[in-house]
Design an enzyme around this catalytic site. Structure first.
Site, PDB file in Angstrom:
ATOM      1  N   TYR A 128     -93.731  10.378-111.017  1.00 19.27           N
ATOM      2  CA  TYR A 128     -94.135  11.222-109.646  1.00 19.27           C
ATOM      3  C   TYR A 128     -95.377  12.264-110.224  1.00 19.27           C
ATOM      4  O   TYR A 128     -96.401  12.033-109.623  1.00 19.27           O
ATOM      5  CB  TYR A 128     -93.164  12.164-109.553  1.00 19.27           C
ATOM      6  CG  TYR A 128     -93.380  13.235-108.195  1.00 19.27           C
ATOM      7  CD1 TYR A 128     -93.304  12.797-107.095  1.00 19.27           C
ATOM      8  CD2 TYR A 128     -93.563  14.367-108.781  1.00 19.27           C
ATOM      9  CE1 TYR A 128     -93.701  13.906-105.981  1.00 19.27           C
ATOM     10  CE2 TYR A 128     -93.723  15.674-107.753  1.00 19.27           C
ATOM     11  CZ  TYR A 128     -93.882  15.105-106.426  1.00 19.27           C
ATOM     12  OH  TYR A 128     -94.167  16.046-105.170  1.00 19.27           O
ATOM     13  N   LYS A 164     -99.106  11.992-108.386  1.00 20.59           N
ATOM     14  CA  LYS A 164     -99.849  13.013-107.784  1.00 20.59           C
ATOM     15  C   LYS A 164    -101.103  13.370-108.437  1.00 20.59           C
ATOM     16  O   LYS A 164    -102.199  14.038-107.639  1.00 20.59           O
ATOM     17  CB  LYS A 164     -98.614  14.151-107.651  1.00 20.59           C
ATOM     18  CG  LYS A 164     -97.492  14.144-106.864  1.00 20.59           C
ATOM     19  CD  LYS A 164     -98.036  14.153-105.207  1.00 20.59           C
ATOM     20  CE  LYS A 164     -96.760  13.960-104.445  1.00 20.59           C
ATOM     21  NZ  LYS A 164     -96.930  13.886-102.949  1.00 20.59           N
TER      22      LYS A 164
HETATM   23  N1  LIG Z   1     -90.574  20.176-101.398  1.00 21.30           N
HETATM   24  C1  LIG Z   1     -91.422  20.366-102.561  1.00 21.30           C
HETATM   25  O1  LIG Z   1     -91.056  21.377-103.419  1.00 21.30           O
HETATM   26  C2  LIG Z   1     -92.613  19.714-102.654  1.00 21.30           C
HETATM   27  C3  LIG Z   1     -93.503  20.360-103.750  1.00 21.30           C
HETATM   28  C4  LIG Z   1     -94.602  20.006-103.872  1.00 21.30           C
HETATM   29  C5  LIG Z   1     -95.099  18.793-103.429  1.00 21.30           C
HETATM   30  N2  LIG Z   1     -94.342  18.256-102.221  1.00 21.30           N
HETATM   31  C6  LIG Z   1     -94.764  17.212-101.501  1.00 21.30           C
HETATM   32  O2  LIG Z   1     -94.594  17.394-100.048  1.00 21.30           O
HETATM   33  C7  LIG Z   1     -94.436  16.179 -99.304  1.00 21.30           C
HETATM   34  C8  LIG Z   1     -93.372  16.347 -98.416  1.00 21.30           C
HETATM   35  O3  LIG Z   1     -92.222  16.553 -99.187  1.00 21.30           O
HETATM   36  P1  LIG Z   1     -90.880  17.285 -98.658  1.00 21.30           P
HETATM   37  O4  LIG Z   1     -90.354  18.147 -99.354  1.00 21.30           O
HETATM   38  O5  LIG Z   1     -91.218  17.732 -97.051  1.00 21.30           O
HETATM   39  O6  LIG Z   1     -90.042  16.092 -98.397  1.00 21.30           O
HETATM   40  P2  LIG Z   1     -88.664  15.699 -97.484  1.00 21.30           P
HETATM   41  O7  LIG Z   1     -88.214  16.966 -96.858  1.00 21.30           O
HETATM   42  O8  LIG Z   1     -87.830  14.924 -98.431  1.00 21.30           O
HETATM   43  O9  LIG Z   1     -89.251  14.761 -96.073  1.00 21.30           O
HETATM   44  C9  LIG Z   1     -89.777  13.417 -96.668  1.00 21.30           C
HETATM   45  C10 LIG Z   1     -90.497  13.182 -95.281  1.00 21.30           C
HETATM   46  O10 LIG Z   1     -90.748  11.849 -95.468  1.00 21.30           O
HETATM   47  C11 LIG Z   1     -90.090  10.663 -94.789  1.00 21.30           C
HETATM   48  N3  LIG Z   1     -89.831   9.638 -95.731  1.00 21.30           N
HETATM   49  C12 LIG Z   1     -89.368   9.627 -97.008  1.00 21.30           C
HETATM   50  N4  LIG Z   1     -89.310   8.125 -97.390  1.00 21.30           N
HETATM   51  C13 LIG Z   1     -90.057   7.549 -96.668  1.00 21.30           C
HETATM   52  C14 LIG Z   1     -90.209   6.022 -96.550  1.00 21.30           C
HETATM   53  N5  LIG Z   1     -89.932   5.256 -97.435  1.00 21.30           N
HETATM   54  N6  LIG Z   1     -90.893   5.696 -95.389  1.00 21.30           N
HETATM   55  C15 LIG Z   1     -91.422   6.327 -94.483  1.00 21.30           C
HETATM   56  N7  LIG Z   1     -91.037   7.782 -94.290  1.00 21.30           N
HETATM   57  C16 LIG Z   1     -90.226   8.238 -95.480  1.00 21.30           C
HETATM   58  C17 LIG Z   1     -88.887  11.394 -94.473  1.00 21.30           C
HETATM   59  O11 LIG Z   1     -88.342  10.852 -93.291  1.00 21.30           O
HETATM   60  P3  LIG Z   1     -87.146   9.648 -93.138  1.00 21.30           P
HETATM   61  O12 LIG Z   1     -86.210   9.984 -94.203  1.00 21.30           O
HETATM   62  O13 LIG Z   1     -86.713   9.684 -91.653  1.00 21.30           O
HETATM   63  O14 LIG Z   1     -87.982   8.551 -93.520  1.00 21.30           O
HETATM   64  C18 LIG Z   1     -89.278  12.705 -94.251  1.00 21.30           C
HETATM   65  O15 LIG Z   1     -89.911  12.924 -92.921  1.00 21.30           O
HETATM   66  C19 LIG Z   1     -94.211  15.087-100.344  1.00 21.30           C
HETATM   67  O16 LIG Z   1     -95.465  14.330-100.527  1.00 21.30           O
HETATM   68  C20 LIG Z   1     -94.060  15.875-101.662  1.00 21.30           C
HETATM   69  O17 LIG Z   1     -94.441  15.333-102.888  1.00 21.30           O
HETATM   70  C21 LIG Z   1     -93.162  18.701-101.947  1.00 21.30           C
END
Ligand SMILES: NC(=O)c1ccc[n+]([C@@H]2O[C@H](COP(=O)([O-])OP(=O)(O)OC[C@H]3O[C@@H](n4cnc5c(N)ncnc54)[C@H](OP(=O)(O)O)[C@@H]3O)[C@@H](O)[C@H]2O)c1
Length: 343
Positions: free
Chosen positions: A219, A223
């Site tokens: 990961y 990134k």
């Molecule tokens: N949350 C954190 O602490 C954090 C920190 C730093 C960076 N980020 C980054 O922010 C971004 C969003 O993270 P998040 O925490 O909001 O994630 P999340 O709550 O798990 O949401 C992920 C989204 O992506 C979709 N998704 C996941 N796998 C997929 C696939 N194989 N094909 C199509 N859609 C898919 C999911 O919907 P479905 O399951 O319906 O497909 C959901 O809409 C990511 O790039 C992550 O690396 C997050």
């Protein structure tokens, strides 16, 4: 004797010492000045400047915004807050029912048009990219939010990472993000030119990529790749009037982070996306980095502190990060063992 007198007395002892001491003194003043200036600039960005206007990207003029990973967490908030600003949407993620619910919610609440594409981005197939291309065909798109991402289910040593998890992380975070950008960016460039407005490509980075992160190695690498790729693309698309930004984040409450409670260091997606969209084009905590933003105030301060003390790639930062993720792994494995026992 004052410090200045002591300094002059020391410097007068020899010409060489004089030059050396004055050089050190001037370098110190320069370093302190740049530190104060960049800290002040961060404070201005975070707390004093007004929100950036999205009319420059064609808000309320029938323009479209494409959001990947749009059905949950941070992506859902990007979609909602951009709809609120008057952008039509193309929403991409796996779960059709969630996308349909969002479509009817946004269309009725914000009076915008919403198109949805349900597909599994981890399957790197031509059919997936054709479906996105078909849905976006002919639309006046000015914004792309490359939000979709996958991390490890629990922190895991690289040598024990399952092949499927490794491949999915690389495909979703890097290959698919690049492919989707190649599909959508030409339309953004064309729309910006024809409509005399700007385009915007945001990509979700992470502190996991900013700091090399043991036990999240794949990961972290994916990134870090996005950081370099996005900054390079920013240079290329600047002359086409398209802003390209990598958005850096520490933890945010979501399904991916598995953190449910907010705290000073951990905002919810609404707070995080609000800070991001308010500050587009500004550096916030990423003062020294081109085309990079660390928008949430506590993340920004943390980023600034690490960068100006031990450094993001230092041995110290690596060791602290390792022990942090080791303890998360131990707790996650204990929890999994407890759950297995209960079944
Ligand atoms: N949350 C954190 O602490 C954090 C920190 C730093 C960076 N980020 C980054 O922010 C971004 C969003 O993270 P998040 O925490 O909001 O994630 P999340 O709550 O798990 O949401 C992920 C989204 O992506 C979709 N998704 C996941 N796998 C997929 C696939 N194989 N094909 C199509 N859609 C898919 C999911 O919907 P479905 O399951 O319906 O497909 C959901 O809409 C990511 O790039 C992550 O690396 C997050």
């Amino acid at each position: 004797m004052s410090f200045l007198n002591q300094f002059q007395a020391l410097a007068s002892q020899s010409k060489c010492l004089n030059v050396a001491l004055w050089s050190v003194f001037c370098l110190g003043v320069l370093k302190a000045t740049t530190l104060i200036l960049s800290f002040s600039s961060m404070i201005f960005d975070l707390f004093l400047l007004p929100a950036v206007s999205f009319s420059q990207y064609g808000a309320k003029k029938g323009k479209y915004c494409v959001v990947t990973g749009a059905s949950d967490g941070i992506g859902k908030e990007y979609a909602r807050q951009l709809a609120k600003r008057g952008f039509n949407l193309v929403l991409i993620s796996r779960t059709l029912s969630k996308l349909e619910a969002l479509k009817s919610d946004f269309e009725s609440k914000y009076g915008v048009q919403v198109r949805i594409v349900s597909l599994d981005i981890s399957k790197d197939t031509p059919e997936n990219y054709e479906a996105i291309s078909e849905t976006c065909k002919g639309l006046p798109i000015t914004i792309l939010v490359n939000n979709v991402g996958q991390s490890h289910s629990v922190p895991v040593p690289f040598l024990e990472t399952e092949e499927k998890e490794l491949r999915d992380i690389i495909t979703i975070n890097t290959t698919a993000t690049l492919m989707i950008t190649q599909i959508v960016a030409p339309t953004i460039v064309q729309t910006a030119k024809e409509s005399k407005c700007k385009g915007l490509i945001l990509t979700m980075g992470s502190f996991g990529g900013l700091l090399p992160t043991p036990l999240l190695a794949t990961y972290s690498g994916s990134k870090a790749f996005l950081q370099s790729w996005s900054a390079a693309l920013a240079g290329e698309l600047k002359e086409k009037n398209v802003d390209v930004e990598i958005v850096l984040s520490y933890l945010v409450t979501s399904a991916m982070s598995k953190v449910r409670r907010t705290s000073i260091m951990i905002p919810n997606p609404t707070q995080f996306v609000y800070a991001t969209l308010k500050n587009i084009g500004r550096r916030c905590g990423a003062q020294e980095r081109y085309a990079t933003i660390t928008p949430y105030w506590s993340h920004a301060m943390y980023h600034f502190f690490i960068e100006n003390t031990v450094g993001v790639s230092s041995k110290v930062a690596n060791a602290i990060n390792y022990s942090f993720h080791k303890s998360i792994r131990v707790r996650a494995l204990k929890k999994a063992a407890r759950q297995a026992k209960q079944q």
